[in-house]
Design an enzyme around this catalytic site. Sequence first.
Site, short mmCIF file in Angstrom:
data_model
loop_
_atom_site.label_atom_id
_atom_site.label_comp_id
_atom_site.label_asym_id
_atom_site.label_seq_id
_atom_site.Cartn_x
_atom_site.Cartn_y
_atom_site.Cartn_z
N ILE A 6 -12.08 6.21 -4.95
CA ILE A 6 -10.89 5.42 -5.31
C ILE A 6 -10.21 4.90 -4.05
CG2 ILE A 6 -8.68 5.44 -6.53
CD1 ILE A 6 -9.68 7.77 -8.17
N ASN A 75 -9.17 -0.23 -6.02
CA ASN A 75 -7.77 -0.32 -6.47
C ASN A 75 -6.83 -0.80 -5.37
OD1 ASN A 75 -5.16 0.72 -7.90
ND2 ASN A 75 -5.27 1.90 -6.00
N TYR A 142 -2.81 -14.10 -3.04
CA TYR A 142 -2.98 -12.97 -3.97
C TYR A 142 -3.68 -13.44 -5.25
CZ TYR A 142 -1.74 -8.91 -6.88
OH TYR A 142 -1.79 -7.81 -7.71
N LYS A 146 -7.47 -12.20 -6.61
CA LYS A 146 -7.69 -11.51 -7.88
C LYS A 146 -8.60 -12.35 -8.80
CE LYS A 146 -5.32 -7.74 -7.03
NZ LYS A 146 -5.95 -6.43 -6.91
N THR A 179 5.82 0.41 -8.78
CA THR A 179 5.25 0.94 -7.53
C THR A 179 5.87 0.20 -6.34
OG1 THR A 179 3.50 -0.69 -7.47
CG2 THR A 179 3.01 1.36 -8.65
N1 LIG Z 1 2.26 -2.85 -9.28
C1 LIG Z 1 1.99 -3.83 -10.11
O1 LIG Z 1 2.87 -4.29 -10.87
C2 LIG Z 1 0.61 -4.42 -10.17
C3 LIG Z 1 0.39 -5.48 -11.06
C4 LIG Z 1 -0.88 -6.03 -11.14
C5 LIG Z 1 -1.89 -5.55 -10.34
N2 LIG Z 1 -1.65 -4.52 -9.49
C6 LIG Z 1 -2.77 -4.05 -8.67
O2 LIG Z 1 -2.88 -2.64 -8.77
C7 LIG Z 1 -3.45 -2.10 -7.56
C8 LIG Z 1 -2.60 -0.95 -7.07
O3 LIG Z 1 -1.30 -1.45 -6.77
P1 LIG Z 1 0.00 -0.52 -6.65
O4 LIG Z 1 1.05 -1.20 -7.41
O5 LIG Z 1 -0.36 0.88 -6.94
O6 LIG Z 1 0.32 -0.73 -5.10
P2 LIG Z 1 0.97 0.24 -4.01
O7 LIG Z 1 1.84 1.26 -4.65
O8 LIG Z 1 1.54 -0.66 -2.99
O9 LIG Z 1 -0.32 1.01 -3.43
C9 LIG Z 1 -1.31 0.29 -2.76
C10 LIG Z 1 -2.40 1.23 -2.27
O10 LIG Z 1 -3.32 0.44 -1.48
C11 LIG Z 1 -3.44 1.03 -0.20
N3 LIG Z 1 -3.56 0.03 0.85
C12 LIG Z 1 -2.76 -1.05 1.05
N4 LIG Z 1 -3.11 -1.67 2.19
C13 LIG Z 1 -4.16 -0.95 2.71
C14 LIG Z 1 -4.93 -1.08 3.88
N5 LIG Z 1 -4.70 -2.04 4.80
N6 LIG Z 1 -5.91 -0.18 4.10
C15 LIG Z 1 -6.14 0.82 3.23
N7 LIG Z 1 -5.43 0.99 2.10
C16 LIG Z 1 -4.44 0.12 1.86
C17 LIG Z 1 -2.13 1.82 0.02
O11 LIG Z 1 -2.36 2.90 0.92
P3 LIG Z 1 -1.74 3.03 2.40
O12 LIG Z 1 -0.47 2.25 2.44
O13 LIG Z 1 -1.59 4.51 2.57
O14 LIG Z 1 -2.80 2.47 3.28
C18 LIG Z 1 -1.86 2.34 -1.39
O15 LIG Z 1 -2.54 3.54 -1.60
C19 LIG Z 1 -3.52 -3.28 -6.57
O16 LIG Z 1 -4.83 -3.77 -6.53
C20 LIG Z 1 -2.60 -4.31 -7.20
O17 LIG Z 1 -2.96 -5.63 -6.84
C21 LIG Z 1 -0.43 -3.95 -9.37
#
Ligand SMILES: NC(=O)c1ccc[n+]([C@@H]2O[C@H](COP(=O)([O-])OP(=O)(O)OC[C@H]3O[C@@H](n4cnc5c(N)ncnc54)[C@H](OP(=O)(O)O)[C@@H]3O)[C@@H](O)[C@H]2O)c1
Length: 240
Positions: A6, A75, A142, A146, A179
């Site tokens: 993951i 993810n 973005y 996607k 998040t």
């Molecule tokens: N939140 C929403 O409303 C939403 C809506 C639609 C889709 N999504 C999708 O859901 C997925 C998860 O999003 P989330 O909301 O859980 O985001 P989040 O809370 O910001 O978490 C993002 C994760 O990605 C990792 N990440 C980011 N940049 C990275 C890098 N340079 N290298 C390695 N890891 C990295 C972060 O880990 P570190 O910072 O520790 O590196 C963190 O574990 C994403 O693909 C997002 O596009 C989210």
Amino acid sequence: MNYYFITGSSKGLGKAIAELLLQAENNFVFGYARSSSITHKRYYHKHIDFANIEAVQKIKFPALKDAKKVVLMNNAGVVGEIKHAGNLTNQKVIDCYTINLIVPTILANEFIKTYQNTTIEKSIINISSGAAQSAIDGWSVYCATKAGLDMFSRVLQEESNINKTNIKVLSIAPGIIDTEMQQHIRSADSSNFSNINRFVEYKKNGDLASAIDTAQKILRFINEPQLSQNVVCSVRDLKK
Ligand SMILES: NC(=O)c1ccc[n+]([C@@H]2O[C@H](COP(=O)([O-])OP(=O)(O)OC[C@H]3O[C@@H](n4cnc5c(N)ncnc54)[C@H](OP(=O)(O)O)[C@@H]3O)[C@@H](O)[C@H]2O)c1
């Protein structure tokens, strides 16, 4: 054992999915992110910055003698810089495409190479977004990443069908989740993002789902494959 790889397992949705999986004795999780926040005997964390494409190319998937199931979950994702094209910073454009699209492609390629000729149950779950289907100003990169992930997933499934490698591929839009990503969206400047008030209202009105509720829905797609006949799908497709 079931093995889950993951990305972005340190916070948000990825962390919630990893923690749910770790509740079952027969699951082992490999997590990838720059930071780590899970300590568990069946969890292994790889510290990596996905913007560092040289480091990403060194990732290998292990041979797993006792594996019944292997799942790659791409993810990790970033919204990136929220600005209209014309004002974007080139390096931020490169990083967003790298993290959201190039890394999932490289990992999927390596995962398929490693496991395609095994009889292990295999899935690739890409976490997409409603933004793949919807043109949102300030999010050009973005949205493009996607949309690219959705099409990449569709082609992977096609290739698995042709090659009879028996890999289930899904590209799942997870809905809107409370998040850090949503915090980043709300902190944008309205001159770069005409939809900002909508996102501020989502939070105010309690419209954002919790990461744990969303994680449960994502896991249903893995455990109940009949739920989605289409590669590109959404948690909103779940009736109950
Ligand atoms: N939140 C929403 O409303 C939403 C809506 C639609 C889709 N999504 C999708 O859901 C997925 C998860 O999003 P989330 O909301 O859980 O985001 P989040 O809370 O910001 O978490 C993002 C994760 O990605 C990792 N990440 C980011 N940049 C990275 C890098 N340079 N290298 C390695 N890891 C990295 C972060 O880990 P570190 O910072 O520790 O590196 C963190 O574990 C994403 O693909 C997002 O596009 C989210």
